[in-house]
Structure formats: structure tokens, C-alpha cells
Design a protein around this motif. Sequence first.
Motif, PDB file in Angstrom:
ATOM      1  N   VAL A   1       2.180   9.880 -10.322  1.00  0.00           N
ATOM      2  CA  VAL A   1       1.324  10.359 -11.413  1.00  0.00           C
ATOM      3  C   VAL A   1       0.912  11.817 -11.176  1.00  0.00           C
TER       4      VAL A   1
ATOM      5  N   PHE B   1      -1.566 -10.216 -11.731  1.00  0.00           N
ATOM      6  CA  PHE B   1      -1.212  -9.147 -10.790  1.00  0.00           C
ATOM      7  C   PHE B   1       0.252  -8.754 -10.977  1.00  0.00           C
TER       8      PHE B   1
ATOM      9  N   TYR C   1      -8.472  -6.674  -8.109  1.00  0.00           N
ATOM     10  CA  TYR C   1      -7.858  -7.207  -6.888  1.00  0.00           C
ATOM     11  C   TYR C   1      -8.016  -6.317  -5.666  1.00  0.00           C
TER      12      TYR C   1
ATOM     13  N   LEU D   1       0.842  -1.210   0.000  1.00  0.00           N
ATOM     14  CA  LEU D   1       0.000   0.000   0.000  1.00  0.00           C
ATOM     15  C   LEU D   1       0.872   1.254   0.000  1.00  0.00           C
TER      16      LEU D   1
HETATM   17  C1  HEC Z   1      -0.759  -4.980  -9.842  1.00  0.00           C
HETATM   18  C2  HEC Z   1      -1.954  -4.356  -9.402  1.00  0.00           C
HETATM   19  C3  HEC Z   1      -1.972  -2.876  -9.150  1.00  0.00           C
HETATM   20  C4  HEC Z   1      -1.478  -1.891  -9.966  1.00  0.00           C
HETATM   21  C5  HEC Z   1      -0.828  -2.014 -11.339  1.00  0.00           C
HETATM   22  C6  HEC Z   1      -1.734  -0.656  -9.268  1.00  0.00           C
HETATM   23  N1  HEC Z   1      -2.354  -0.901  -8.076  1.00  0.00           N
HETATM   24 FE1  HEC Z   1      -2.818   0.487  -6.674  1.00  0.00          FE
HETATM   25  N2  HEC Z   1      -3.577  -0.966  -5.456  1.00  0.00           N
HETATM   26  C7  HEC Z   1      -3.668  -2.298  -5.800  1.00  0.00           C
HETATM   27  C8  HEC Z   1      -4.383  -3.005  -4.763  1.00  0.00           C
HETATM   28  C9  HEC Z   1      -4.723  -4.486  -4.782  1.00  0.00           C
HETATM   29  C10 HEC Z   1      -4.698  -2.058  -3.766  1.00  0.00           C
HETATM   30  C11 HEC Z   1      -5.463  -2.314  -2.474  1.00  0.00           C
HETATM   31  C12 HEC Z   1      -6.929  -2.269  -2.773  1.00  0.00           C
HETATM   32  C13 HEC Z   1      -7.762  -2.832  -1.647  1.00  0.00           C
HETATM   33  O1  HEC Z   1      -7.269  -3.677  -0.856  1.00  0.00           O
HETATM   34  O2  HEC Z   1      -8.952  -2.469  -1.581  1.00  0.00           O
HETATM   35  C14 HEC Z   1      -4.175  -0.785  -4.234  1.00  0.00           C
HETATM   36  C15 HEC Z   1      -4.259   0.409  -3.537  1.00  0.00           C
HETATM   37  C16 HEC Z   1      -3.878   1.632  -4.029  1.00  0.00           C
HETATM   38  C17 HEC Z   1      -3.970   2.878  -3.311  1.00  0.00           C
HETATM   39  C18 HEC Z   1      -4.463   3.036  -1.875  1.00  0.00           C
HETATM   40  C19 HEC Z   1      -3.253   2.988  -0.950  1.00  0.00           C
HETATM   41  C20 HEC Z   1      -3.621   2.977   0.534  1.00  0.00           C
HETATM   42  O3  HEC Z   1      -2.796   3.420   1.322  1.00  0.00           O
HETATM   43  O4  HEC Z   1      -4.708   2.501   0.880  1.00  0.00           O
HETATM   44  C21 HEC Z   1      -3.533   3.861  -4.150  1.00  0.00           C
HETATM   45  C22 HEC Z   1      -3.453   5.350  -3.855  1.00  0.00           C
HETATM   46  C23 HEC Z   1      -3.136   3.216  -5.407  1.00  0.00           C
HETATM   47  N3  HEC Z   1      -3.349   1.861  -5.294  1.00  0.00           N
HETATM   48  C24 HEC Z   1      -2.655   3.901  -6.501  1.00  0.00           C
HETATM   49  C25 HEC Z   1      -2.238   3.286  -7.675  1.00  0.00           C
HETATM   50  C26 HEC Z   1      -1.807   4.007  -8.875  1.00  0.00           C
HETATM   51  C27 HEC Z   1      -1.798   5.509  -9.045  1.00  0.00           C
HETATM   52  C28 HEC Z   1      -1.454   3.060  -9.792  1.00  0.00           C
HETATM   53  C29 HEC Z   1      -0.923   3.216 -11.187  1.00  0.00           C
HETATM   54  C30 HEC Z   1       0.170   4.104 -11.449  1.00  0.00           C
HETATM   55  C31 HEC Z   1      -1.661   1.767  -9.161  1.00  0.00           C
HETATM   56  N4  HEC Z   1      -2.138   1.946  -7.887  1.00  0.00           N
HETATM   57  C32 HEC Z   1      -1.392   0.577  -9.783  1.00  0.00           C
HETATM   58  C33 HEC Z   1      -3.168  -2.893  -6.916  1.00  0.00           C
HETATM   59  C34 HEC Z   1      -2.535  -2.241  -7.975  1.00  0.00           C
END
Ligand code: HEC
Length: 156
Positions: free
Chosen positions: A63, A105, A150, A53
Motif C-alpha cells: 500500500v 478471516f 482478530y 505477519l
Molecule cells: C484477514 C485479516 C487481515 C487482513 C485482511 C489484513 N490483516 Fe494485517 N494483520 C492481521 C492480524 C490478525 C495481525 C496480527 C495482529 C495481532 O496479533 O495483534 C496483522 C498484523 C499486521 C501488521 C503487523 C505485522 C508485524 O510484523 O507485526 C501489519 C503491518 C499489517 N497487518 C498490515 C496490513 C495491511 C496494510 C493490510 C491491508 C492491505 C492488512 N494487514 C490486512 C490480519 C489481517
Amino acid sequence: MKKTCKLCWGINIILLLAVAYAGYIFTVRGNVVKGDDGRIAVLMTGKDRVRILGEMRGFLETVQSISEAAAQGDMKTVEKIARANGSSKVRAETPAFLASLPLEFKSLGMNTHANFDKLADFAATNPKPAALMAKLSDDMLNCVACHQTYQLKATQ
Ligand code: HEC
């Protein structure tokens, strides 16, 4: 004799299926359960979840900073930020942790870093801000796709 061999074959086939299933779990499916909101919940320790996270919040900052610099037409800064978040940022994970992640993933994650490399290369050609933003927007489809599919769930 014939009967015993049939049994051997049977056991062999069961073993083969077990190995194939284990291979599937460890390379394709990962350690997952159905999430409470219909998404796939990837299981991991609380520590790994907190770490991932944190990396995600880093993605968001990236971004944001890229958009800000692109809006100002500052492609040098865009290139620098994008490069710093490219494939060189991918940390060496333990084989066990990698095996626990679904294949899709992993590839979405690696692809997101690789796209920052490509974005840095593109910024180096000094494009128009709108063209840079269009590319960033395309790249962010990865963020959207992964979040739609996911969630992360802590096991301990
Ligand atoms: C490989 C998968 C994946 C990619 C690619 C991805 N994320 Fe995530 N991201 C996740 C997952 C899974 C969570 C947790 C979601 C949950 O548990 O509800 C998350 C959570 C987040 C959070 C919340 C963090 C927190 O502290 O709770 C942010 C902000 C975020 N993503 C931003 C991004 C951004 C911007 C990008 C693209 C540049 C990105 N993510 C790409 C899988 C991904």
C-alpha cells in the motif's frame, strides 16, 4: 423394542449435532479463543504466525508503494504492484490450516487480494491519482476491519 428405538434416535440426534458442531468449528468458527484485548485470537503455530505477519508487512509495503506511485501519477507502476499482490499471490494452504481460520478471516484475506486485482484493472484505465487513492482507501477498510476483529496467537 420401542424403547431401544427411542435410544437409537437419541444417539442419532446426538451424532448429528456433533457432526454439525464439528462442521461449524471447521468451516465457520475456526480455532479461536478470546484475546487478551477483547479481539478474537486465532490460534496457530509460531511458525505460521511468523509467516502471516511477514505477509502482513508485505501488505503494508504494497500500500505504501502504490500510494507513492499514485501520487506521482505513475499508473503503470500502480498496476504492476497491485497485480503482483492480487489473487495470484494467494498461496496454497493446507486444508488443516484453512480449517483453523475463521470463515470471516479467510474471506477478508481473499477479498484483500482480489481487491488488488481490481485496483490493477482500475489503474490500467489511467485514472486520476485522487480516484485511485479513493479506491485504495476503500480497499484498506478490509485491513482495518480484520485488525479490529482478530489477533494471532501462537500455540507452540
Ligand atoms: C484477514 C485479516 C487481515 C487482513 C485482511 C489484513 N490483516 Fe494485517 N494483520 C492481521 C492480524 C490478525 C495481525 C496480527 C495482529 C495481532 O496479533 O495483534 C496483522 C498484523 C499486521 C501488521 C503487523 C505485522 C508485524 O510484523 O507485526 C501489519 C503491518 C499489517 N497487518 C498490515 C496490513 C495491511 C496494510 C493490510 C491491508 C492491505 C492488512 N494487514 C490486512 C490480519 C489481517
